[in-house]
Scaffold this motif. Structure first.
Motif, PDB file in Angstrom:
ATOM      1  N   TRP A 166      -4.131   6.500  -1.106  1.00 40.66           N
ATOM      2  CA  TRP A 166      -3.206   5.376  -1.263  1.00 40.66           C
ATOM      3  C   TRP A 166      -3.475   4.655  -2.570  1.00 40.66           C
ATOM      4  CZ3 TRP A 166      -5.696   0.603  -1.598  1.00 40.66           C
ATOM      5  CH2 TRP A 166      -7.032   0.583  -1.160  1.00 40.66           C
ATOM      6  N   THR A 167      -2.531   3.836  -2.943  1.00 33.68           N
ATOM      7  CA  THR A 167      -2.727   2.954  -4.094  1.00 33.68           C
ATOM      8  C   THR A 167      -1.992   1.651  -3.823  1.00 33.68           C
ATOM      9  OG1 THR A 167      -2.655   2.838  -6.511  1.00 33.68           O
ATOM     10  CG2 THR A 167      -0.692   3.697  -5.415  1.00 33.68           C
ATOM     11  N   ILE A 168      -2.349   0.630  -4.568  1.00 34.76           N
ATOM     12  CA  ILE A 168      -1.668  -0.666  -4.442  1.00 34.76           C
ATOM     13  C   ILE A 168      -0.581  -0.749  -5.496  1.00 34.76           C
ATOM     14  CG2 ILE A 168      -1.929  -3.149  -4.832  1.00 34.76           C
ATOM     15  CD1 ILE A 168      -3.229  -2.607  -2.303  1.00 34.76           C
ATOM     16  N   ILE A 169       0.586  -1.173  -5.093  1.00 33.21           N
ATOM     17  CA  ILE A 169       1.605  -1.476  -6.085  1.00 33.21           C
ATOM     18  C   ILE A 169       2.128  -2.886  -5.808  1.00 33.21           C
ATOM     19  CG2 ILE A 169       2.252   0.941  -6.442  1.00 33.21           C
ATOM     20  CD1 ILE A 169       4.744   0.436  -4.888  1.00 33.21           C
ATOM     21  N   GLU A 170       2.732  -3.470  -6.785  1.00 36.98           N
ATOM     22  CA  GLU A 170       3.219  -4.840  -6.652  1.00 36.98           C
ATOM     23  C   GLU A 170       4.695  -4.909  -6.991  1.00 36.98           C
ATOM     24  OE1 GLU A 170       0.757  -7.373  -9.044  1.00 36.98           O
ATOM     25  OE2 GLU A 170      -0.741  -7.485  -7.437  1.00 36.98           O
ATOM     26  N   ALA A 171       5.385  -5.813  -6.331  1.00 36.46           N
ATOM     27  CA  ALA A 171       6.805  -6.047  -6.619  1.00 36.46           C
ATOM     28  C   ALA A 171       7.116  -7.462  -6.166  1.00 36.46           C
ATOM     29  CB  ALA A 171       7.687  -5.050  -5.885  1.00 36.46           C
ATOM     30  N   PRO A 172       8.061  -8.106  -6.805  1.00 37.48           N
ATOM     31  CA  PRO A 172       8.356  -9.492  -6.424  1.00 37.48           C
ATOM     32  C   PRO A 172       8.878  -9.598  -5.008  1.00 37.48           C
ATOM     33  CG  PRO A 172       9.453  -8.891  -8.488  1.00 37.48           C
ATOM     34  CD  PRO A 172       8.893  -7.638  -7.908  1.00 37.48           C
ATOM     35  N   ILE A 179       4.035   1.506   2.204  1.00 36.51           N
ATOM     36  CA  ILE A 179       5.164   2.324   1.734  1.00 36.51           C
ATOM     37  C   ILE A 179       4.800   3.758   2.078  1.00 36.51           C
ATOM     38  CG2 ILE A 179       6.504   3.075  -0.256  1.00 36.51           C
ATOM     39  CD1 ILE A 179       5.669   0.398  -1.581  1.00 36.51           C
ATOM     40  N   GLY A 180       5.487   4.285   3.081  1.00 33.29           N
ATOM     41  CA  GLY A 180       5.151   5.609   3.570  1.00 33.29           C
ATOM     42  C   GLY A 180       5.823   5.805   4.912  1.00 33.29           C
ATOM     43  N   PHE A 201       0.094   9.241   8.549  1.00 34.49           N
ATOM     44  CA  PHE A 201       0.848   8.634   7.452  1.00 34.49           C
ATOM     45  C   PHE A 201       1.161   9.738   6.458  1.00 34.49           C
ATOM     46  CE2 PHE A 201      -1.603   4.943   8.923  1.00 34.49           C
ATOM     47  CZ  PHE A 201      -0.595   3.990   9.017  1.00 34.49           C
ATOM     48  N   THR A 202       2.397   9.759   5.969  1.00 30.06           N
ATOM     49  CA  THR A 202       2.765  10.696   4.915  1.00 30.06           C
ATOM     50  C   THR A 202       3.518   9.930   3.829  1.00 30.06           C
ATOM     51  OG1 THR A 202       4.727  11.277   6.209  1.00 30.06           O
ATOM     52  CG2 THR A 202       2.861  12.786   6.340  1.00 30.06           C
ATOM     53  N   PRO A 203       3.515  10.444   2.595  1.00 27.19           N
ATOM     54  CA  PRO A 203       4.233   9.756   1.523  1.00 27.19           C
ATOM     55  C   PRO A 203       5.729   9.676   1.818  1.00 27.19           C
ATOM     56  CG  PRO A 203       2.703  11.378   0.634  1.00 27.19           C
ATOM     57  CD  PRO A 203       2.767  11.618   2.109  1.00 27.19           C
ATOM     58  N   HIS A 204       6.324   8.549   1.509  1.00 31.12           N
ATOM     59  CA  HIS A 204       7.754   8.337   1.764  1.00 31.12           C
ATOM     60  C   HIS A 204       8.158   7.084   0.993  1.00 31.12           C
ATOM     61  CE1 HIS A 204      11.510   7.624   3.915  1.00 31.12           C
ATOM     62  NE2 HIS A 204      11.078   6.413   4.218  1.00 31.12           N
ATOM     63  N   ILE A 241       0.877  -1.176   0.000  1.00 31.75           N
ATOM     64  CA  ILE A 241       0.000   0.000   0.000  1.00 31.75           C
ATOM     65  C   ILE A 241       0.910   1.220   0.000  1.00 31.75           C
ATOM     66  CG2 ILE A 241      -1.669   1.323   1.356  1.00 31.75           C
ATOM     67  CD1 ILE A 241      -2.505  -1.499   2.545  1.00 31.75           C
ATOM     68  N   LYS A 242       0.807   2.018  -1.023  1.00 32.33           N
ATOM     69  CA  LYS A 242       1.650   3.214  -1.088  1.00 32.33           C
ATOM     70  C   LYS A 242       0.840   4.445  -0.703  1.00 32.33           C
ATOM     71  CE  LYS A 242       4.641   6.008  -4.002  1.00 32.33           C
ATOM     72  NZ  LYS A 242       5.559   6.304  -2.883  1.00 32.33           N
ATOM     73  N   VAL A 243       1.334   5.186   0.277  1.00 26.74           N
ATOM     74  CA  VAL A 243       0.651   6.401   0.729  1.00 26.74           C
ATOM     75  C   VAL A 243       0.876   7.498  -0.315  1.00 26.74           C
ATOM     76  CG1 VAL A 243       0.534   8.161   2.539  1.00 26.74           C
ATOM     77  CG2 VAL A 243       1.028   5.777   3.146  1.00 26.74           C
ATOM     78  N   LEU A 244      -0.224   8.128  -0.743  1.00 31.46           N
ATOM     79  CA  LEU A 244      -0.136   9.171  -1.772  1.00 31.46           C
ATOM     80  C   LEU A 244      -0.228  10.575  -1.199  1.00 31.46           C
ATOM     81  CD1 LEU A 244      -2.436   7.604  -4.531  1.00 31.46           C
ATOM     82  CD2 LEU A 244       0.057   7.451  -4.295  1.00 31.46           C
ATOM     83  N   ARG A 245      -0.898  10.703  -0.070  1.00 31.40           N
ATOM     84  CA  ARG A 245      -0.981  12.030   0.548  1.00 31.40           C
ATOM     85  C   ARG A 245      -1.197  11.867   2.057  1.00 31.40           C
ATOM     86  NH1 ARG A 245      -5.879  13.798   1.603  1.00 31.40           N
ATOM     87  NH2 ARG A 245      -7.713  12.704   0.823  1.00 31.40           N
ATOM     88  N   PRO A 246      -0.900  12.905   2.823  1.00 31.21           N
ATOM     89  CA  PRO A 246      -0.951  12.753   4.285  1.00 31.21           C
ATOM     90  C   PRO A 246      -2.359  12.463   4.819  1.00 31.21           C
ATOM     91  CG  PRO A 246       0.282  14.725   3.655  1.00 31.21           C
ATOM     92  CD  PRO A 246      -0.396  14.224   2.417  1.00 31.21           C
ATOM     93  N   VAL A 247      -2.407  11.598   5.814  1.00 36.66           N
ATOM     94  CA  VAL A 247      -3.654  11.317   6.531  1.00 36.66           C
ATOM     95  C   VAL A 247      -3.303  11.341   8.005  1.00 36.66           C
ATOM     96  CG1 VAL A 247      -5.382   9.561   7.077  1.00 36.66           C
ATOM     97  CG2 VAL A 247      -4.693   9.917   4.708  1.00 36.66           C
ATOM     98  N   ARG A 248      -4.093  12.064   8.785  1.00 33.16           N
ATOM     99  CA  ARG A 248      -3.760  12.230  10.198  1.00 33.16           C
ATOM    100  C   ARG A 248      -5.007  12.100  11.062  1.00 33.16           C
ATOM    101  NH1 ARG A 248       0.265  16.340  12.718  1.00 33.16           N
ATOM    102  NH2 ARG A 248      -0.672  16.921  14.697  1.00 33.16           N
ATOM    103  N   VAL A 249      -4.855  11.449  12.190  1.00 36.06           N
ATOM    104  CA  VAL A 249      -5.939  11.399  13.175  1.00 36.06           C
ATOM    105  C   VAL A 249      -5.371  11.875  14.509  1.00 36.06           C
ATOM    106  CG1 VAL A 249      -7.247   9.530  12.075  1.00 36.06           C
ATOM    107  CG2 VAL A 249      -5.483   8.972  13.737  1.00 36.06           C
TER     108      VAL A 249
END
Ligand SMILES: [Zn+2]
Length: 272
Positions: free
Chosen positions: A242-248, A215-216, A109-112, A92-100
């Protein structure tokens, strides 16, 4: 859950959607009222070792507390061995900040481009005080710096819990017991800042309930199981964050083509 009457057997997804209680520990629930408590240290061991595909069989409503850390689970997993499967790993890749935030604390969570954890605690107790621990999560650092950190509690709270029939198994063997200004365990601490390291361990386990490695960058200040859970929920319920990415492999994720993945359609909240 096994070793129960057939109609009580249930499969519970290790996913934030199964979380039913976060008061003292993280509890997961499934069908038929099946539930299992104190999953965070075990789930953290799996996440810390980059294991994301496993079936855990439990014959009780609570994961054994062991020594209050994730070290016994890590040792058992390493002894059993880890098998690499041919399937692509999902992240799961974080695309923009989310805060509680809540009660003077927050989680965000922030993008990283990596797996960064930053946990800070601030206790009104001289023996703990303010402690902060940051790391890029790798199996090596997890094993060396986090896995052995034990859970802790104040004697006054434990007495209160005992009076209400909870935490009955708490002892020096599985908990760092604190008076107002000192550690009561005769063996002392495993790390000078064992408290914040344990909070980091909890956060790694709770965040893993997103269903895939994130990922973040995760940051918490005066957080806990509840805020960790709320942050994961807030992130995953906002499909633009967020978005899903894949890698081996996890180590190849840095070389994955993020740009192409960003254009890929969301695949919905992951389950595994
Ligand atoms: Zn814990």
């Amino acid at each position: 859950m096994t070793d129960m009457a057939d109609d009580c057997k249930a499969q519970i997804d290790a996913n934030y959607q199964s979380v039913s209680n976060v008061t003292l520990c993280t509890v997961l629930s499934g069908e038929n009222g099946a539930h299992v408590a104190t999953v965070e240290h075990l789930i953290a061991a799996f996440r810390g070792l980059n294991i994301d595909n496993a079936v855990i069989e439990v014959d009780s409503h609570e994961i054994p507390i062991m020594d209050g850390s994730a070290r016994p689970f890590v040792e058992a997993l390493l002894e059993a061995g880890i098998k690499e499967l041919p399937a692509q790993r999902r992240f799961i890749k974080v695309l923009r900040p989310v805060r509680v935030s809540e009660g003077g604390g927050f989680c965000e969570f922030t993008p990283h481009d990596g797996f960064h954890f930053d946990v800070e605690i601030d206790f009104d107790s001289p023996v703990i005080g303010r402690q902060r621990y940051q790391m890029e999560l790798t199996p090596e650092r997890f094993c060396a710096e986090v896995a052995a950190a034990r859970t802790f509690g104040f004697i006054k709270d434990v007495e209160h819990l005992w009076a209400s029939g909870r935490a009955l198994g708490a002892s020096f063997k599985n908990t760092i017991a604190l008076d107002d200004d000192r550690v009561l365990n005769p063996e002392g601490l495993r790390f000078k800042d064992e408290f914040v390291r344990h909070k980091l361990l909890d956060a790694i386990g709770d965040v893993a309930l997103a269903g895939a490695p994130i990922i973040g960058a995760f940051r918490s200040y005066r957080g806990g199981h509840r805020l960790n859970y709320l942050a994961v929920k807030a992130l995953l319920e906002d499909s633009s964050a967020w978005t899903i990415i894949e890698a081996p492999r996890i180590r190849e994720i840095r070389y994955a083509d993020f740009a192409r993945s960003l254009e890929a359609a969301h695949m919905g909240a992951p389950r595994n």
